[in-house]
Scaffold this active site. Sequence first.
Site, PDB file in Angstrom:
ATOM      1  N   ASP A  31       0.915  -1.990   0.022  1.00 32.80           N
ATOM      2  CA  ASP A  31      -0.063   0.139   0.005  1.00 32.80           C
ATOM      3  C   ASP A  31       0.467   1.787   0.192  1.00 32.80           C
ATOM      4  OD1 ASP A  31       0.897  -0.068   3.077  1.00 32.80           O
ATOM      5  OD2 ASP A  31      -0.790  -0.345   3.584  1.00 32.80           O
ATOM      6  N   SER A  32      -0.103   2.365  -0.641  1.00 33.78           N
ATOM      7  CA  SER A  32       1.101   3.145  -0.359  1.00 33.78           C
ATOM      8  C   SER A  32       1.726   4.652   0.954  1.00 33.78           C
ATOM      9  CB  SER A  32       0.363   4.971  -1.067  1.00 33.78           C
ATOM     10  OG  SER A  32      -0.878   4.811   0.015  1.00 33.78           O
ATOM     11  N   CYS A  73      -6.084 -28.219  12.631  1.00 35.57           N
ATOM     12  CA  CYS A  73      -8.420 -29.162  12.679  1.00 35.57           C
ATOM     13  C   CYS A  73      -7.683 -30.508  12.577  1.00 35.57           C
ATOM     14  CB  CYS A  73      -8.330 -28.566  11.946  1.00 35.57           C
ATOM     15  SG  CYS A  73      -9.304 -27.400  12.091  1.00 35.57           S
ATOM     16  N   GLN A 119     -11.381   7.017  -4.525  1.00 38.25           N
ATOM     17  CA  GLN A 119     -12.200   7.987  -3.096  1.00 38.25           C
ATOM     18  C   GLN A 119     -13.573   8.109  -3.516  1.00 38.25           C
ATOM     19  OE1 GLN A 119     -11.355   7.209   0.118  1.00 38.25           O
ATOM     20  NE2 GLN A 119      -8.475   6.858  -0.529  1.00 38.25           N
ATOM     21  N   ASP A 147      -8.072  -7.818   0.720  1.00 39.30           N
ATOM     22  CA  ASP A 147      -7.224  -7.799   1.668  1.00 39.30           C
ATOM     23  C   ASP A 147      -7.580  -7.055   2.807  1.00 39.30           C
ATOM     24  OD1 ASP A 147      -7.248  -4.812   1.169  1.00 39.30           O
ATOM     25  OD2 ASP A 147      -5.332  -5.343   3.861  1.00 39.30           O
ATOM     26  N   GLY A 203     -11.440   3.831   1.090  1.00 36.43           N
ATOM     27  CA  GLY A 203     -11.700   4.396   2.022  1.00 36.43           C
ATOM     28  C   GLY A 203     -13.139   3.485   1.709  1.00 36.43           C
ATOM     29  N   CYS A 240     -12.729 -28.834   8.529  1.00 38.00           N
ATOM     30  CA  CYS A 240     -11.995 -28.129   7.917  1.00 38.00           C
ATOM     31  C   CYS A 240     -10.565 -29.515   7.918  1.00 38.00           C
ATOM     32  CB  CYS A 240     -11.142 -27.142   9.074  1.00 38.00           C
ATOM     33  SG  CYS A 240      -9.696 -26.114   8.296  1.00 38.00           S
ATOM     34  N   CYS A 272      -7.423 -28.683   7.415  1.00 40.80           N
ATOM     35  CA  CYS A 272      -6.057 -27.751   8.007  1.00 40.80           C
ATOM     36  C   CYS A 272      -5.511 -28.484   9.253  1.00 40.80           C
ATOM     37  CB  CYS A 272      -6.099 -26.868   8.247  1.00 40.80           C
ATOM     38  SG  CYS A 272      -6.061 -26.056   9.933  1.00 40.80           S
ATOM     39  N   GLY A 315      -0.318   6.467   3.196  1.00 37.15           N
ATOM     40  CA  GLY A 315      -1.579   7.303   3.150  1.00 37.15           C
ATOM     41  C   GLY A 315      -3.075   6.409   4.217  1.00 37.15           C
ATOM     42  N   HIS A 337      -5.098 -21.983  11.236  1.00 36.52           N
ATOM     43  CA  HIS A 337      -6.560 -22.249  10.153  1.00 36.52           C
ATOM     44  C   HIS A 337      -7.071 -21.456   9.471  1.00 36.52           C
ATOM     45  CE1 HIS A 337     -10.729 -23.984  11.124  1.00 36.52           C
ATOM     46  NE2 HIS A 337     -10.482 -22.590  11.827  1.00 36.52           N
TER      47      HIS A 337
HETATM   48 ZN   LIG Z   1      -8.807 -26.008  10.489  1.00 41.76          ZN
END
Ligand SMILES: [Zn+2]
Length: 369
Positions: free
Chosen positions: A93-94, A309, A189, A266, A216, A304, A306, A96, A335
């Site tokens: 990011d900039s 889990c 913006q 993000d 924004g 899940c 992962c 700002g 997770h």
């Molecule tokens: Zn998980």
Amino acid sequence: MTIKFKVIKESKKTKARLGKLYTSHGIIDTPVFMPVGTQATVKAMTPRELEDLSIQIILSNSYHLYLRPGHNLITQAGGLHKFMGWKGAILTDSGGFQIFSLGKLNKISDEGVSFNSHIDGSKHFISPEKAMEIQMALGSDIAMVFDECAPYPYGKYQVETAAQRTIQWARRCKEAHHSPNQSLFGIVQGGVFKDLRIENANKLVELNFPGYAIGGLSVGEPKSLMYEVLDYTVPCLPINKPRYLMGVGAPQSILEGVARGVDMFDCVLPTRNARNGSLFTSSGKLSITNAKYKEDFTPLDNKCKCYTCRNFTKTYLRHLYMSKEMLASILGTIHNLYFMSSLMKNIRLALSEDRLLEYKEEFLANYLD
Ligand SMILES: [Zn+2]
């Protein structure tokens, strides 16, 4: 190389699209969620763990890296990818947004922003040109223009001034930006005002950036208003360029954003929540420190797959969080990022089979906040 973007498939019932973003650090499948690595690290994760979680791109913060350790030091280290040992793509990011939210502001003028560091109080001045110098020094794949984001709640005049300045600054950023390996995105913006957003988007599109962000938003306004802004802003942006909704990472908002034609997201939410014991599951968010999990010997989420889990129980995870063990943040982050990665994979799969609306309805019916 600079980035290239290709829309693979457009949804028939929504404005969503499936795409591929080509960078010199890999091909990114969109819609994509980018975890945040504020200080050149996604907290609690090694780059290898991020790769294992199928993360293709992360976001890093210019403001933080400029203040500490300094962008020139990162250039000496061979650029941000090498410095942090990350082979995937990086968007910076900039600065700002952080200057306006973290730094002690002294003065904003058309020239730039003077502020005091939130770390040691030292004085700094960032102009659009300086923001480009910092991001080119970091060597990220995607850089962002320096913009002004009016703090919420705001008045229309305040938002209009910030939006006009953002256009002036975008023009200056474009002039100052010269890097064959980095692409510069513009930022729309205009707060929650339809006329300002449309005017701002149109002016920005005239400047012809390789990608566009919507900034924004998610700054305190009701979610319904955010979706309305997307409804009229996204159609102003070119169809053949990536669209990035900044700072949005709640699963419900990602689904709503994708349906409105957003390709990139993000947010610190999944990683920050993980460190605080707030974990995403297929039935909604769960607070692992809750006493009801004290003797719960089942995994966090049965659905899940992962590492967390597959190997640990809620009882154990709760114990780690209660005793403030480092492993709590690590297992929680694995997770939550796996959850985000799976969500995006499922969204892309649904898009490829043209059943995004059905998937969205099914997900939201089970996911209780
Ligand atoms: Zn998980």
